[in-house]
Write a protein that holds these residues in place. Structure first.
Motif, PDB file in Angstrom:
ATOM      1  N   LEU A 190     -34.556  45.672 -12.511  1.00 47.31           N
ATOM      2  CA  LEU A 190     -33.323  46.404 -12.279  1.00 47.31           C
ATOM      3  C   LEU A 190     -32.683  46.686 -13.571  1.00 47.31           C
ATOM      4  O   LEU A 190     -32.818  46.026 -14.513  1.00 47.31           O
ATOM      5  CB  LEU A 190     -32.111  45.479 -11.332  1.00 47.31           C
ATOM      6  N   SER A 191     -32.105  47.852 -13.530  1.00 47.46           N
ATOM      7  CA  SER A 191     -31.576  48.547 -14.591  1.00 47.46           C
ATOM      8  C   SER A 191     -30.218  47.531 -14.765  1.00 47.46           C
ATOM      9  O   SER A 191     -29.808  46.826 -13.968  1.00 47.46           O
ATOM     10  CB  SER A 191     -30.893  49.930 -14.618  1.00 47.46           C
ATOM     11  N   PHE A 192     -29.466  47.466 -15.848  1.00 40.35           N
ATOM     12  CA  PHE A 192     -28.554  46.823 -16.063  1.00 40.35           C
ATOM     13  C   PHE A 192     -27.160  47.145 -15.185  1.00 40.35           C
ATOM     14  O   PHE A 192     -26.629  46.419 -14.429  1.00 40.35           O
ATOM     15  CB  PHE A 192     -27.729  46.918 -17.470  1.00 40.35           C
ATOM     16  N   GLU A 193     -27.078  48.543 -14.897  1.00 45.33           N
ATOM     17  CA  GLU A 193     -26.051  49.210 -14.129  1.00 45.33           C
ATOM     18  C   GLU A 193     -26.107  48.611 -12.723  1.00 45.33           C
ATOM     19  O   GLU A 193     -25.219  48.407 -12.003  1.00 45.33           O
ATOM     20  CB  GLU A 193     -26.223  50.484 -14.112  1.00 45.33           C
ATOM     21  N   GLU A 194     -27.579  48.588 -12.163  1.00 43.75           N
ATOM     22  CA  GLU A 194     -27.893  48.123 -10.723  1.00 43.75           C
ATOM     23  C   GLU A 194     -27.703  46.671 -10.720  1.00 43.75           C
ATOM     24  O   GLU A 194     -27.071  46.181  -9.692  1.00 43.75           O
ATOM     25  CB  GLU A 194     -29.374  48.394 -10.580  1.00 43.75           C
ATOM     26  N   ALA A 195     -27.992  45.940 -11.377  1.00 44.90           N
ATOM     27  CA  ALA A 195     -27.885  44.357 -11.600  1.00 44.90           C
ATOM     28  C   ALA A 195     -26.224  44.081 -11.517  1.00 44.90           C
ATOM     29  O   ALA A 195     -25.980  43.417 -10.568  1.00 44.90           O
ATOM     30  CB  ALA A 195     -28.553  43.731 -12.598  1.00 44.90           C
ATOM     31  N   PHE A 196     -25.771  44.942 -12.402  1.00 49.01           N
ATOM     32  CA  PHE A 196     -24.196  44.596 -12.476  1.00 49.01           C
ATOM     33  C   PHE A 196     -23.489  45.052 -11.256  1.00 49.01           C
ATOM     34  O   PHE A 196     -22.600  44.253 -10.671  1.00 49.01           O
ATOM     35  CB  PHE A 196     -23.313  45.298 -13.657  1.00 49.01           C
ATOM     36  N   ALA A 197     -23.985  46.015 -10.499  1.00 49.95           N
ATOM     37  CA  ALA A 197     -23.361  46.544  -9.181  1.00 49.95           C
ATOM     38  C   ALA A 197     -23.479  45.673  -8.345  1.00 49.95           C
ATOM     39  O   ALA A 197     -22.533  45.312  -7.408  1.00 49.95           O
ATOM     40  CB  ALA A 197     -23.922  47.981  -8.919  1.00 49.95           C
ATOM     41  N   ARG A 198     -24.866  44.872  -8.034  1.00 51.57           N
ATOM     42  CA  ARG A 198     -24.998  44.071  -7.082  1.00 51.57           C
ATOM     43  C   ARG A 198     -24.218  42.884  -7.524  1.00 51.57           C
ATOM     44  O   ARG A 198     -23.725  42.159  -6.464  1.00 51.57           O
ATOM     45  CB  ARG A 198     -26.479  43.565  -7.359  1.00 51.57           C
ATOM     46  N   LEU A 199     -24.039  42.391  -8.612  1.00 53.29           N
ATOM     47  CA  LEU A 199     -23.411  41.007  -9.085  1.00 53.29           C
ATOM     48  C   LEU A 199     -21.731  41.564  -8.493  1.00 53.29           C
ATOM     49  O   LEU A 199     -21.097  40.594  -7.968  1.00 53.29           O
ATOM     50  CB  LEU A 199     -23.074  41.034 -10.611  1.00 53.29           C
ATOM     51  N   GLU A 200     -21.202  42.815  -8.737  1.00 53.40           N
ATOM     52  CA  GLU A 200     -19.925  43.024  -8.340  1.00 53.40           C
ATOM     53  C   GLU A 200     -19.631  42.817  -6.901  1.00 53.40           C
ATOM     54  O   GLU A 200     -18.744  42.326  -6.159  1.00 53.40           O
ATOM     55  CB  GLU A 200     -19.455  44.588  -8.698  1.00 53.40           C
ATOM     56  N   GLU A 201     -20.948  43.280  -6.041  1.00 56.78           N
ATOM     57  CA  GLU A 201     -20.732  43.338  -4.662  1.00 56.78           C
ATOM     58  C   GLU A 201     -20.708  41.841  -4.219  1.00 56.78           C
ATOM     59  O   GLU A 201     -19.999  41.523  -3.373  1.00 56.78           O
ATOM     60  CB  GLU A 201     -22.176  44.126  -4.053  1.00 56.78           C
ATOM     61  N   ALA A 202     -21.547  40.853  -4.848  1.00 59.44           N
ATOM     62  CA  ALA A 202     -21.467  39.625  -4.565  1.00 59.44           C
ATOM     63  C   ALA A 202     -20.228  38.784  -4.508  1.00 59.44           C
ATOM     64  O   ALA A 202     -19.908  37.978  -3.896  1.00 59.44           O
ATOM     65  CB  ALA A 202     -22.744  38.893  -5.447  1.00 59.44           C
ATOM     66  N   VAL A 203     -19.698  39.284  -6.123  1.00 54.36           N
ATOM     67  CA  VAL A 203     -18.418  38.586  -6.237  1.00 54.36           C
ATOM     68  C   VAL A 203     -17.315  39.114  -5.108  1.00 54.36           C
ATOM     69  O   VAL A 203     -16.457  38.226  -4.505  1.00 54.36           O
ATOM     70  CB  VAL A 203     -18.002  39.032  -7.506  1.00 54.36           C
ATOM     71  N   ALA A 204     -17.421  40.383  -4.642  1.00 54.49           N
ATOM     72  CA  ALA A 204     -16.383  40.891  -3.730  1.00 54.49           C
ATOM     73  C   ALA A 204     -16.635  40.107  -2.464  1.00 54.49           C
ATOM     74  O   ALA A 204     -15.511  39.964  -1.783  1.00 54.49           O
ATOM     75  CB  ALA A 204     -16.477  42.115  -3.558  1.00 54.49           C
ATOM     76  N   ALA A 205     -17.858  39.884  -2.191  1.00 55.39           N
ATOM     77  CA  ALA A 205     -17.964  39.293  -0.703  1.00 55.39           C
ATOM     78  C   ALA A 205     -17.652  37.797  -0.570  1.00 55.39           C
ATOM     79  O   ALA A 205     -17.146  37.217   0.219  1.00 55.39           O
ATOM     80  CB  ALA A 205     -19.646  39.278  -0.425  1.00 55.39           C
ATOM     81  N   LEU A 206     -17.909  37.376  -1.950  1.00 55.65           N
ATOM     82  CA  LEU A 206     -17.103  35.878  -2.042  1.00 55.65           C
ATOM     83  C   LEU A 206     -16.097  35.697  -2.202  1.00 55.65           C
ATOM     84  O   LEU A 206     -15.242  34.738  -1.355  1.00 55.65           O
ATOM     85  CB  LEU A 206     -18.086  35.092  -3.519  1.00 55.65           C
ATOM     86  N   GLN A 207     -15.261  36.562  -2.715  1.00 54.33           N
ATOM     87  CA  GLN A 207     -13.678  36.511  -2.685  1.00 54.33           C
ATOM     88  C   GLN A 207     -13.115  36.841  -1.419  1.00 54.33           C
ATOM     89  O   GLN A 207     -11.953  36.636  -1.097  1.00 54.33           O
ATOM     90  CB  GLN A 207     -13.112  37.643  -3.858  1.00 54.33           C
ATOM     91  N   ASP A 208     -13.909  37.550  -0.439  1.00 59.06           N
ATOM     92  CA  ASP A 208     -13.224  37.873   0.862  1.00 59.06           C
ATOM     93  C   ASP A 208     -13.194  36.681   1.667  1.00 59.06           C
ATOM     94  O   ASP A 208     -12.209  36.675   2.626  1.00 59.06           O
ATOM     95  CB  ASP A 208     -14.393  39.062   1.462  1.00 59.06           C
ATOM     96  N   GLY A 209     -13.895  35.721   1.089  1.00 62.42           N
ATOM     97  CA  GLY A 209     -13.771  34.456   2.251  1.00 62.42           C
ATOM     98  C   GLY A 209     -14.411  34.527   3.553  1.00 62.42           C
ATOM     99  O   GLY A 209     -14.143  33.743   4.376  1.00 62.42           O
ATOM    100  N   LYS A 210     -15.197  35.586   3.872  1.00 59.67           N
ATOM    101  CA  LYS A 210     -15.167  35.687   5.546  1.00 59.67           C
ATOM    102  C   LYS A 210     -16.865  35.349   5.544  1.00 59.67           C
ATOM    103  O   LYS A 210     -17.325  35.406   6.981  1.00 59.67           O
ATOM    104  CB  LYS A 210     -15.220  37.328   6.006  1.00 59.67           C
TER     105      LYS A 210
END
Length: 77
Positions: A5-25
């Motif tokens: 992955l490019s850095f940007e792609e990996a970072f975007a996926r990381l942000e998605e994972a963090v958001a999903a975990l923060q959602d708590g659902k």
């Protein structure tokens, strides 16, 4: 990471994972899997940043007006 992955792609996926975990659902098993993927992505991004940092160079001019290349740690190359 299995795929390159490019850095940007990996970072975007990381942000998605963090958001999903923060959602708590997420169910517990899915949350654990997402957390593990996020940690792997964070490590991947960190490694890419470290590699980029090693290639960053600082240019300056010496007393005679000639350009001098310094590595990030200040040593001449």
């Amino acid at each position: 990471m299995e795929e390159q992955l490019s850095f940007e792609e990996a970072f975007a996926r990381l942000e998605e994972a963090v958001a999903a975990l923060q959602d708590g659902k997420l169910p517990l098993e899915r949350a654990l899997s997402t957390y593990q993927q996020g940690m792997a992505l964070a490590q991947y991004c960190n490694e890419m940043l470290q590699q980029a940092e090693l290639t960053v160079q600082q240019l300056s001019v010496d007393d005679s007006g000639s350009p001098v290349v310094h590595s990030l740690d200040g040593l001449n190359e």
